[in-house]
Design an enzyme around this catalytic site. Structure first.
Site, PDB file in Angstrom:
ATOM      1  N   ASP A 292      18.996 -25.479 -37.388  1.00  0.00           N
ATOM      2  CA  ASP A 292      18.941 -26.934 -37.345  1.00  0.00           C
ATOM      3  C   ASP A 292      18.565 -27.325 -35.909  1.00  0.00           C
ATOM      4  OD1 ASP A 292      18.957 -29.579 -37.998  1.00  0.00           O
ATOM      5  OD2 ASP A 292      20.884 -29.554 -39.004  1.00  0.00           O
TER       6      ASP A 292
HETATM    7  C1  NOJ Z   1      18.870 -32.517 -37.983  1.00  0.00           C
HETATM    8  C2  NOJ Z   1      19.332 -32.561 -39.412  1.00  0.00           C
HETATM    9  O1  NOJ Z   1      20.645 -32.034 -39.508  1.00  0.00           O
HETATM   10  C3  NOJ Z   1      18.425 -31.785 -40.352  1.00  0.00           C
HETATM   11  O2  NOJ Z   1      18.870 -31.963 -41.674  1.00  0.00           O
HETATM   12  C4  NOJ Z   1      17.006 -32.244 -40.169  1.00  0.00           C
HETATM   13  O3  NOJ Z   1      16.176 -31.586 -41.093  1.00  0.00           O
HETATM   14  C5  NOJ Z   1      16.602 -31.959 -38.731  1.00  0.00           C
HETATM   15  N1  NOJ Z   1      17.445 -32.725 -37.842  1.00  0.00           N
HETATM   16  C6  NOJ Z   1      15.136 -32.294 -38.469  1.00  0.00           C
HETATM   17  O4  NOJ Z   1      14.927 -33.634 -38.421  1.00  0.00           O
END
Ligand code: NOJ
Length: 761
Positions: A292
Site C-alpha cells: 500500500d
Molecule cells: C492507499 C489506500 O489504502 C489504497 O487502498 C489505495 O489503493 C492507495 N492508497 C492508492 O491510492
C-alpha cells in the site's frame, strides 16, 4: 519504438509464437517462457525497476510528493527504473509516460498503469457498500464491467479494487469501500467484482487487472480508527477475513495489495505468513503483491524496521513484490542483493510475477492498446454507462421503514417539500473514491424529483452538512462540521407546514467516509438532527432519505419518522434513482450488508456473533448484555423492506440426515401479500450447534432473489451439501464436522422459520 521492437523480436523468436493471453494451459506456459526469456536479459537494475511504482507527477492520493520529486521520478522513468505508475489519468498523459518507457529505455518494457477505480471511472456507480446492499451479483459484476470499460478506454489497465475487507465497525471510514460484515456475501461480491473488471480475457483492450485488498485484516482496525492496530484471532482471520480473498483468488484476481495495519504484531507489508505462506504457497497465487502507499517505509514508524534498508529487506523477504511510493526498493534493493542480504531469486520471483501480468494484459503485444483517443471520447460517459449505473443505484436502495404507506409518493396534486443541503448536492453523492471522475456531476435529488411535474415541488436547504469553502470539500481536506448555522430552519419550517409530504435528505458529506475518515460519533452530522426534529414539529409526514457512507445512528428517526430510505451515496445517477424509488417506479429490494447499531457503544456489532456461555437473561444481571442498551441492532444484517409485503411459510426439509457426498433440499413458501409486484431476497442461515471451535449463532449460506406479483406464491428451494458446512477448525484445516445443524430461512438475519438436520458420514 525501435528498442521495443528489438526486445519483442527477441522474446517472440525465442518462443516462436504470438501472445494470446486468455488463460489456457498452453497460453500460461507460453507466457511463462516469455517471462523467463525476458528475465534472462535484464540487468539487476532493470529488474528492481519493475518493482518500483511511482505516483504520477500531477496528482496524488496520498501524502504529496516532496520538492524535486517529479524530476527524480522522470529521470528514473527514462532509465527504465519504473515498472508502474498510479494516478496518471487519460490517454494523453498515459501515452506520454508509456512512450518514454517503451521507446526510450533499453528494453522498452511497458508500464502497467494503476488507478483506484473503485466504483466507476467517470460515470460512477454507487459506493461499494451500497452496491452490496443490492445482493444482486449480476448487477454488481456489470457495474465493475462499466468501470473497466471506461478506465481501459482512458488508459488505465489495472485497478486497486475490489476492497474485500470485512468490517464490523461503522466508525471505520472505509466501510463504504467494502461489502459489509459478512464473509459469504463478501466472497460472492468479491468474485463478481473481479469478473467484472477482468472479464474472461485479460488481454482484451477493455478489461483491466483487479486487486484484492488489503491483505489482511485492515477492516478490524482498533476502535475503527483508520490505519490502527489489528489484533484478531486465527479463528477470525481464517473464518471471517480470508474467505473473500480466497474467492478473489479463485476468480482469478491478478494482483493483491497488502495493508497499512499490523496483524499479530507484524505489519501486513512485512508479513511473510500472510504473503508467502498463505497467499503464494497455500493458495497458489501467481500474480503479484503491491504494497500500500508508503507501507514499506511505514514499517519504521510501526517500530518493526530499524531504517529504510531494514524495511526493504523485510518487505521483499515477506513477499511484497512492488513498492508503491516508499521509494525504497529502487534505493536499497541492489545493495541488499550485492551484500548477499537478499537472494536475487526473490527479485526474480517478484519480477516474473509482474511481467506475467503485463504479458497477460497484452502490453507486450501492443503497449498502446489502451491508448486510443477516439475510444476514450466515445466510451467515457456513454449513455449505456449511465443506464447501467442507474440500474445499480436503484437496486442499492434499502427501505428501512414505511408506516401508513407514505411511500410510494402519489404522482399528482401533491405539495412536496424537499429539505436538506444534500438534496441539492451534486458532489457528495459521488462518494469519497471518485478521484478519476469530475466534481459536481451527480444528478441531484432535486433534479430527479423534477421529473415528476404533476406535483408541486418546493425546495428549502434548511441546513448545511459542512462549511468548507462554500460547501465544497476536496479529497485531502477534512470536513468541517457546521455546528451552529440554523438560519435556514425558519424558511424550511414555513414551507413544510403546508406540505402534503416532506422529503428530507440528510446524512454525510461525500468526504465524511472513506480513507482516513473514521468517526467516533455516527449521528447525523452538524445541525441536521435538530433540523429533522424541528420540521417534525410542524409536519409529521416525513420521508427521511439518508445519504451516507456507513451505518448511522438514527434511533430518534426510527422511533418518530414514518418512512426512512437508506440511499447511501449512489453515484452519478443518484437523483434519478432516488426519485424513481420514492415515486414507486422502482420497488426497493435492497437488504443491509451491515448491521445498524442503536448506539456507538454496541460496536462491533454483527449478526454472526458467538453465543458465549451466558447468552440469555437467566437472571437480571449475570449474562452478556448492557445495562443501558439492548443487545440487538436497530436494523439487522440482511434487513430491508419493500412497498409490498411477503409472507414466509411452510418450511420443509426432504431429509433430516445429510451425508458427506449427498445433498438435501429445503424449501419454503413465499407469498406476495401486498399490492405491488416486488422482489425479495430470501436468505438461508445455518447454525453449527457445536464444534471443535465455537461457531457463530448463525451464518448466511445461501440466498435467492424472488420476484412475485401481488397474490402470487412461489416455492423457494435451497440445496445444502457438505462443502457449505466447512470452516477452519481446531485442526487448522478447512473441514466440516459431523453433528447437528439448524437452518433458518427468512427475510433478514433474524429469520425464524427453522428446521434441522444431522451431518453423518
Ligand atoms: C492507499 C489506500 O489504502 C489504497 O487502498 C489505495 O489503493 C492507495 N492508497 C492508492 O491510492
Amino acid at each position: 519504438m525501435k528498442k521495443y521492437c528489438i526486445i519483442l523480436i527477441v522474446i517472440l523468436t525465442l518462443n516462436g509464437c504470438q501472445t494470446n493471453t486468455n488463460n489456457t494451459k498452453s497460453n500460461i506456459d507460453i507466457i511463462n517462457m516469455k517471462v523467463d526469456s525476458l528475465l534472462n536479459i535484464m540487468t539487476l537494475d532493470e529488474k528492481i525497476g519493475q518493482m518500483n511504482q511511482y505516483n504520477g507527477f500531477w496528482d496524488v492520493t496520498g501524502p504529496s510528493p516532496k520538492n524535486g520529486d517529479a524530476k527524480y521520478k522522470y529521470d528514473n522513468l527514462k532509465k527504465g527504473l519504473v515498472g508502474s505508475m498510479l494516478n496518471i489519468r487519460g490517454v494523453k498523459d498515459i501515452t506520454a509516460v508509456q512512450k518514454i518507457a517503451v521507446e526510450q529505455t533499453r528494453l522498452g518494457i511497458p508500464l502497467i498503469i494503476g488507478n483506484d477505480v473503485i466504483h466507476g471511472y467517470k460515470t460512477l456507480s454507487p459506493i461499494p457498500l451500497a452496491e452490496a446492499a443490492s445482493w444482486d451479483l449480476k448487477e454488481i459484476e456489470n457495474s465493475a464491467r462499466i468501470a473497466a470499460l471506461e478506465a481501459s478506454a482512458a488508459g488505465t489497465n489495472w485497478t486497486f479494487a475490489p476492497m474485500v475487507d470485512i468490517s464490523r465497525d461503522a466508525r471505520w471510514g472505509r466501510v463504504m469501500e467494502g461489502a459489509g460484515e459478512d464473509p459469504y456475501l463478501g466472497s460472492l461480491i468479491a468474485a463478481a467484482r473481479v469478473r467484472g473488471f477482468q472479464g474472461n480475457d485479460l488481454s482484451k483492450h477493455n478489461t483491466i487487472a483487479a486487486t484484492a485488498k488489503h491483505f489482511a485484516g485492515y477492516g478490524f482496525s482498533e476502535s475503527g480508527r483508520d490505519y490502527n492496530t489489528v489484533d484478531i484471532s486465527k479463528n477470525t482471520l481464517y473464518n471471517i477475513v480470508f474467505p473473500p480473498f480466497i474467492a478473489s483468488v479463485d476468480a482469478g484476481v491478478r494482483t493483491f495489495m497488502n495493508g497499512f495495519n499490523e496483524l499479530d504484531g507484524i505489519p501486513a507489508t512485512g508479513n511473510s505468513f500472510l504473503q508467502r505462506d498463505v497467499l503464494k504457497e497455500e493458495w497458489g497465487f501467481d500474480g503479484f503483491v503491491i504494497s500500500d502507499w508508503g507501507s514499506i517505509s511505514e514499517m519504521i514508524a510501526h517500530g518493526y524496521a530499524k531504517d529504510g534498508i531494514h524495511a526493504t529487506e523485510i518487505a521483499i523477504k515477506a513477499g511484497s513484490d512492488m513498492d508503491m511510493e516508499s521509494h525504497l526498493y529502487i534505493k536499497e534493493l541492489k545493495n541488499l542483493v550485492n551484500s548477499n542480504k537478499v537472494d536475487v531469486k526473490l527479485i526474480d520471483d517478484a519480477v516474473s510475477r509482474i511481467l506475467r501480468v503485463k504479458f497477460e494484459l497484452g502490453l507486450f503485444d501492443d503497449p498502446y492498446r489502451y491508448l486510443d483517443v477516439e475510444r476514450e471520447k466515445e466510451v467515457i460517459y456513454h449513455p449505456n454507462n449511465h443506464k447501467g449505473v442507474l440500474e445499480m443505484a436503484k437496486k442499492s436502495i434499502v427501505l428501512l421503514k414505511n408506516e401508513n404507506h407514505l411511500l410510494p409518493l402519489k404522482k399528482e396534486n401533491q405539495t412536496v417539500v424537499l429539505i436538506g443541503a444534500l438534496a441539492n448536492d451534486n458532489n457528495s453523492p459521488l462518494g469519497n473514491w471518485r478521484t478519476n471522475s469530475d466534481d459536481n456531476t451527480a444528478v441531484t435529488v432535486l433534479e430527479g424529483m423534477k421529473a415528476y411535474p404533476k406535483n408541486k415541488l418546493i425546495y428549502r436547504k434548511g441546513a448545511d452538512v459542512n462549511l468548507n469553502d462554500n460547501g465544497v470539500v476536496k479529497f485531502h481536506e477534512k470536513v468541517k462540521i457546521n455546528e451552529s448555522d440554523k438560519s435556514g430552519f425558519i424558511a424550511a419550517k414555513n414551507a413544510a407546514k403546508n406540505a402534503d409530504v416532506v422529503v428530507m435528505v440528510l446524512g454525510e458529506d461525500g468526504f465524511q467516509s472513506g480513507e482516513g475518515r473514521s468517526r467516533a460519533k455516527i449521528d447525523l452530522p452538524g445541525v441536521q438532527q435538530e433540523l429533522l426534529e424541528e420540521i417534525f414539529k410542524v409536519n409529521k409526514n416525513i420521508v427521511l432519505v439518508l445519504m451516507n457512507g456507513r451505518p448511522l445512528n438514527i434511533n430518534w428517526a426510527d422511533k418518530n419518522i414514518p418512512s426512512i430510505v437508506e440511499a447511501w451515496q449512489l453515484g452519478t445517477q443518484t437523483g434519478n434513482a432516488i426519485a424513481q424509488v420514492l415515486y414507486g417506479d422502482y420497488n426497493p429490494s435492497g437488504k443491509l450488508p451491515m448491521s445498524f447499531p442503536r448506539s456507538v457503544g454496541q460496536i462491533p456489532i454483527y449478526y454472526n456473533y458467538k453465543n458465549t456461555g451466558r447468552p440469555g437473561p437467566k437472571n437480571e444481571v449475570f449474562w452478556s448484555h448492557y445495562s443501558d442498551e439492548s443487545n440487538s441492532p436497530l436494523y439487522p444484517f440482511g434487513y430491508g423492506l419493500s412497498y409490498t409485503t411477503f409472507e414466509y411459510s411452510n418450511i420443509k426439509i426432504d431429509n433430516k440426515t445429510l451425508s458427506i457426498d449427498n445433498s438435501i433440499n429445503i424449501s419454503i413458501k413465499l407469498k406476495n401479500t401486498g399490492k405491488y409486484t416486488g422482489k425479495e431476497v430470501v436468505q438461508l442461515y445455518i447454525k453449527d450447534r457445536y464444534a471443535s471451535v465455537t461457531r457463530p449463532v448463525r451464518e448466511l449460506k445461501d440466498f435467492k432473489m424472488v420476484k412475485l406479483s401481488p397474490g402470487e406464491t412461489k416455492t423457494v428451494n435451497f440445496q445444502i451439501s457438505e462443502p457449505s458446512l466447512r470452516f477452519y477448525s481446531a485442526n487448522e484445516v478447512w473441514e466440516s464436522e459431523l453433528g447437528f445443524f439448524d437452518v433458518y430461512i427468512g427475510t433478514n438475519s433474524n429469520a425464524n422459520l427453522n428446521e434441522s438436520f444431522e451431518l453423518t458420514k
